[in-house]
Write an enzyme that holds these catalytic residues in place. Structure first.
Site, PDB file in Angstrom:
ATOM      1  N   SER A 260     -23.893  49.097  23.313  1.00  0.00           N
ATOM      2  CA  SER A 260     -25.014  49.127  24.246  1.00  0.00           C
ATOM      3  C   SER A 260     -24.514  49.455  25.648  1.00  0.00           C
ATOM      4  O   SER A 260     -23.315  49.453  25.912  1.00  0.00           O
ATOM      5  CB  SER A 260     -25.710  47.769  24.275  1.00  0.00           C
ATOM      6  OG  SER A 260     -24.880  46.841  24.951  1.00  0.00           O
ATOM      7  N   LYS A 261     -25.467  49.717  26.512  1.00  0.00           N
ATOM      8  CA  LYS A 261     -25.148  50.010  27.897  1.00  0.00           C
ATOM      9  C   LYS A 261     -24.382  48.843  28.522  1.00  0.00           C
ATOM     10  O   LYS A 261     -23.473  49.024  29.312  1.00  0.00           O
ATOM     11  CB  LYS A 261     -26.447  50.274  28.657  1.00  0.00           C
ATOM     12  CG  LYS A 261     -26.284  50.299  30.169  1.00  0.00           C
ATOM     13  CD  LYS A 261     -27.522  50.814  30.849  1.00  0.00           C
ATOM     14  CE  LYS A 261     -27.664  50.327  32.283  1.00  0.00           C
ATOM     15  NZ  LYS A 261     -26.451  50.309  33.070  1.00  0.00           N
ATOM     16  N   ARG A 262     -24.782  47.637  28.126  1.00  0.00           N
ATOM     17  CA  ARG A 262     -24.137  46.459  28.698  1.00  0.00           C
ATOM     18  C   ARG A 262     -22.648  46.365  28.342  1.00  0.00           C
ATOM     19  O   ARG A 262     -21.859  45.845  29.105  1.00  0.00           O
ATOM     20  CB  ARG A 262     -24.880  45.184  28.315  1.00  0.00           C
ATOM     21  CG  ARG A 262     -25.724  44.671  29.486  1.00  0.00           C
ATOM     22  CD  ARG A 262     -26.525  43.466  29.113  1.00  0.00           C
ATOM     23  NE  ARG A 262     -27.442  43.784  28.026  1.00  0.00           N
ATOM     24  CZ  ARG A 262     -27.607  43.023  26.948  1.00  0.00           C
ATOM     25  NH1 ARG A 262     -26.921  41.911  26.810  1.00  0.00           N
ATOM     26  NH2 ARG A 262     -28.463  43.380  26.015  1.00  0.00           N
ATOM     27  N   GLY A 264     -20.630  48.802  28.126  1.00  0.00           N
ATOM     28  CA  GLY A 264     -19.957  49.678  29.070  1.00  0.00           C
ATOM     29  C   GLY A 264     -19.743  48.974  30.395  1.00  0.00           C
ATOM     30  O   GLY A 264     -18.650  48.982  30.951  1.00  0.00           O
ATOM     31  N   SER A 285     -25.342  54.196  36.816  1.00  0.00           N
ATOM     32  CA  SER A 285     -24.507  53.975  35.630  1.00  0.00           C
ATOM     33  C   SER A 285     -23.463  55.078  35.599  1.00  0.00           C
ATOM     34  O   SER A 285     -23.772  56.241  35.822  1.00  0.00           O
ATOM     35  CB  SER A 285     -25.350  54.051  34.358  1.00  0.00           C
ATOM     36  OG  SER A 285     -26.417  53.142  34.432  1.00  0.00           O
TER      37      SER A 285
END
Ligand code: GLU
Length: 509
Positions: A260-262, A264, A285
């Site tokens: 997920s983005k989190r 990263g 981001s």
């Protein structure tokens, strides 16, 4: 055989996730391998999730990575429009077709009524077992239905799923997936509120009309596939149903759950191809491009997340990927996102890059460090980066390793001074200047034996003299081969640096 036509069909709801990029890449590799066409279709029927700039971002990311599109909003093509919000009339026709054939029906249940039902009935599902107790064109008299529609009451069209039928999804990676149609609900296909179809209907109608031969997409869409098979049947398009291919998930680096983005943010690596500036929150981001990745390295890295060549080769240029890619060698298991491996790929591509080309990429880094690249010959910059590239993962790392080619040292590494600069070192360095001044050909091969012979003849300490020499020229005791450096710098600059060292370096107390 049917002509291969594949599509990448992102929804412009934000920046393209790296998993989406991999989906696009596999579509592209397969299309090129088969001499087929690659379509980019923008699936923007969910206006509530539309994010400005997302479509442009998708185009820019694919372009940066070299994932070429044959048909799309910008490219044009014979099957357009390629943006779903511009295909409203088409969808209306097909919804009507299903309604007329009794394969779909109008439903009038309000969100509140549906919530009430869910509260009342455990695991409520709108399907064959419950639909007759709901407010729809199957349970209500025709005149009442018409009155509601004419009166502007909001309605949706639901797909009438026949219960207890086996649905087969034939998937090139997952094999035959069978489910019983009773587990499916009567999916909403169309909403009068936005006069637009939902994802499922638009997706199927477009795949059919665009003559898509293979639907290659992320595994998260596998649960929708049985419904899609039933829609193809309901329309009578079974003969041209595409081959299904659901790609393995991209997993967190530790393999526990979906990337997920989190992850990263938490682990400090980009999960987006390009930097993304969120138009609402203003959050930024990070992206692979801005982090200094070469597009070829990102492609190679992503290609191997879910596919393997069947042996232990790892470096593949895009043309080799096109040749070798196959779904037989795609795994069913999710692929762990190994970010360190990504860095390794970048290192490999950076070290293999042509020096002149790398020099061009390095010029903006020089500028960031206040160095005017035009003051140096291109060949000189190429030599400098070429000498240090295999020590670096990223273009920006080149600076720390080769800055001394462009800026003479003005400070000297303390611990090296302590170790290598003694009482009397300055006298030896002065002598070295004399030796160098006498050398006409300053190439590494000519200079090296002369200097080494001089050291030996005087029985000086080889390590101490060479390191003191390096200290004056580089500023510290590391870097490429000494005489390759002096050849690049030239005689005058080398001698000037030794002089400056003699004036400025003092032995430690
Ligand atoms: N619009 C869907 C997405 O955003 C497409 C899924 C598919 O490829 O069918 O991923």
């Amino acid at each position: 055989m049917r002509k291969v036509r594949v599509r990448f069909a992102p929804s412009p709801t934000g920046p393209l996730h790296i998993g989406g990029v991999r989906t696009a890449l596999y579509n592209y590799l397969f299309a090129r391998q088969m001499g087929g066409s690659m379509i980019l279709r923008i699936e923007d029927t969910d206006s509530t999730r539309f994010v400005p700039g997302a479509e442009e971002y998708i185009n820019e990311a694919l372009q940066w990575l070299g994932i070429g599109i044959d048909e799309g909003v910008r490219e044009g093509g014979d099957y357009g429009p390629y943006k779903q919000s511009e295909r409203r009339d088409i969808y209306r026709t097909y919804v009507k077709q299903l309604l007329d054939a009794g394969k779909a029906y109008y439903a009038f249940d309000t969100p509140e009524e549906l919530d009430a039902k869910r509260a009342e009935v455990a695991n409520f599902q709108y399907d064959a077992s419950t639909r007759m107790s709901m407010r729809n064109s199957l349970s209500m008299p025709a005149d009442e239905v018409q009155a509601l529609i004419d009166g502007g009451h909001k309605w949706v069209v639901r797909f009438k799923i026949e219960p207890n039928r086996e649905v087969l999804v034939n998937d090139l990676i997952r094999g035959e997936v069978r489910i019983n149609s009773s587990v499916l609900d009567d999916k909403v296909l169309y909403k009068s509120a936005d006069d637009l179809p939902t994802y499922h209907l638009a997706n199927i109608v477009d795949d059919h009309l665009m003559e898509v031969s293979h639907v290659i997409r992320g595994e998260e869409w596998l649960p929708s596939a049985p419904l899609h098979v039933l829609l193809y049947e309901a329309f009578g398009w079974t003969d041209t149903m595409p081959q299904w291919v659901h790609l393995p998930l991209l997993l967190k680096p530790d393999g526990k759950g979906k990337l997920s983005k989190r992850d990263g943010d938490r682990l400090g690596f980009p999960v987006f191809p390009l930097e993304w500036h969120d138009p609402k929150s203003g959050d930024i981001s990070s992206g692979y491009r801005e982090a200094g990745y070469l597009p070829q390295a990102v492609i190679n890295f992503l290609a191997l997340l879910g596919w393997n060549p069947g042996d232990d080769r790892e470096i593949f240029a895009i043309d080799d990927l096109i040749k070798e890619f196959s779904f037989e060698h795609c795994s069913k298991k999710g692929a762990k996102f190994d970010y360190e491996k990504g860095k390794w790929f970048n290192h490999e591509y950076l070290s293999a890059m042509d020096d002149a080309q790398l020099a061009q990429l390095f010029k903006p880094v020089m500028a960031q460090h206040g160095v005017d690249a035009t003051a140096f010959a291109d060949e000189y910059i190429a030599t400098a980066v070429g000498l240090v590239k295999n020590r670096c993962n990223f273009v920006k790392d080149l600076w720390d390793n080769c800055a001394f080619f462009f800026v003479a040292p003005h400070t000297y590494a303390e611990k090296d001074v302590r170790k290598r600069w003694k009482e009397g070192t300055d006298a030896i360095m002065t002598e070295l200047i004399g030796v160098l001044e006498g050398i006409a050909d300053f190439s590494a091969t000519a200079t090296e034996p002369i200097v080494l012979d001089w050291i030996k003849a005087h029985e000086y300490h080889m390590g101490n003299v060479m390191n003191a020499f390096r200290l004056t020229v580089v500023g510290e005791c590391k870097g490429p081969h000494m005489f390759v450096i002096t050849e690049a710098l030239g005689k005058a600059e080398t001698i000037a640096r030794i002089k400056r060292g003699i004036d400025n370096i003092k032995p430690a107390e």
